[in-house]
Design an enzyme around this catalytic site. Structure first.
Site, mmCIF file in Angstrom:
data_model
loop_
_atom_site.group_PDB
_atom_site.id
_atom_site.type_symbol
_atom_site.label_atom_id
_atom_site.label_comp_id
_atom_site.label_asym_id
_atom_site.label_seq_id
_atom_site.Cartn_x
_atom_site.Cartn_y
_atom_site.Cartn_z
ATOM 1 N N VAL A 155 -50.095 1.555 20.650
ATOM 2 C CA VAL A 155 -50.819 1.233 21.877
ATOM 3 C C VAL A 155 -51.825 2.354 22.117
ATOM 4 O O VAL A 155 -51.557 3.514 21.812
ATOM 5 C CB VAL A 155 -49.866 1.084 23.072
ATOM 6 C CG1 VAL A 155 -50.625 1.080 24.394
ATOM 7 C CG2 VAL A 155 -49.052 -0.201 22.944
ATOM 8 N N CYS A 156 -52.983 1.990 22.642
ATOM 9 C CA CYS A 156 -53.997 2.958 23.031
ATOM 10 C C CYS A 156 -54.422 3.812 21.827
ATOM 11 O O CYS A 156 -54.606 3.302 20.722
ATOM 12 C CB CYS A 156 -53.458 3.791 24.192
ATOM 13 S SG CYS A 156 -54.703 4.751 25.081
ATOM 14 N N THR A 157 -54.596 5.109 22.025
ATOM 15 C CA THR A 157 -55.073 5.979 20.952
ATOM 16 C C THR A 157 -54.041 6.197 19.849
ATOM 17 O O THR A 157 -54.341 6.853 18.852
ATOM 18 C CB THR A 157 -55.497 7.350 21.521
ATOM 19 O OG1 THR A 157 -54.411 7.903 22.263
ATOM 20 C CG2 THR A 157 -56.704 7.206 22.418
ATOM 21 N N GLY A 214 -54.478 -2.347 23.114
ATOM 22 C CA GLY A 214 -55.525 -1.563 23.753
ATOM 23 C C GLY A 214 -54.928 -0.455 24.610
ATOM 24 O O GLY A 214 -53.791 -0.025 24.403
#
Length: 239
Positions: free
Chosen positions: A101-103, A151
């Site tokens: 998730v995310c970075t 994201g």
């Protein structure tokens, strides 16, 4: 029993971890555990203390899920951390699902786990994914074979339900959604740069220009390291 390893690290963003765990912890017959270099305490971006139950050496070799959360502040230093990237590369090579998730997807990319795969990341840095040979798809959740990426931050909830459906089926995922009453009705529709008020995304980028520059520099360094490792492998194979 499913073996689900969730990487934790200093300054990770809590929502990236807890959102998916909300659903993964309720899969039934699953061992969901935290992994870090050692079993000492780490402090998140929000100041919450976590402790790993496994270090890199004791983490099972064969995982059903290898999951990496994000957090711009915490993830960027790890793009230069060989021990973390080597661990991800090793476990990810055998895991049934490799996820983030995310970075967290940048860390997967730096470990060579997204080359040739479609993936997404946090909107402010997702343009860095192609540096690692990934194809950027700017969606909330992206599935490409056994790679599942989400994201930024709250996308972890959608990601968690998606992964739950892959592991236990759609009906089980729907039951979990109802169990935690995940029925999002945000008061505003400004959660994506494409729908935010005019100029808002640009203002945010301007305020965080220094962080974005540092993130790009770290990603370029990680991409160079990755390519160097592939070059050594080709040489050893006589290519």
């Amino acid at each position: 029993m499913l073996q689900i390893a969730m990487l934790i690290y200093p300054d990770m963003f809590d929502v990236d971890l807890i959102g998916p765990q909300t659903f993964l912890q309720r899969l039934g017959d699953a061992d969901v555990f935290y992994v870090w270099k050692d079993r000492g305490p780490i402090v998140s971006d929000l100041g919450v203390t976590y402790a790993a139950t496994h270090d890199f050496a004791s983490c099972p070799a064969n995982l059903d899920v290898l999951f990496v959360p994000g957090g711009l502040k915490g993830a960027m230093p790890l793009l230069r951390d060989g021990a973390v990237l080597d661990f991800l590369a090793d476990r990810g090579a055998r895991a049934k699902y490799v996820a983030s998730v995310c970075t967290g997807s940048l860390l997967l990319g730096a470990a060579g786990l997204l080359t040739g795969y479609k993936a997404t990341s946090y909107w402010m840095v997702r343009d860095l994914l192609p540096l690692f040979g990934a194809e950027l798809v700017p969606e909330r959740v992206v599935i490409d074979r056994n790679r599942v990426t989400g994201g930024g931050a709250t996308a972890g909830l959608d990601f968690g339900l998606t992964l739950a459906s892959l592991l236990r089926g759609e009906d089980h995922a729907k039951m979990l959604q109802l169990l935690v009453e995940y029925d999002p009705q945000p008061p505003y529709d400004a959660g994506a740069p494409e729908r935010a008020p005019a100029g808002m995304a640009e203002r945010i980028r301007d305020k965080r220009a220094g962080e974005m520059a540092a993130a790009r520099e770290a990603a370029l360094s990680a991409a160079k390291r990755l390519e160097g490792g592939r070059g050594r492998l080709r040489s050893s194979n006589g290519a």
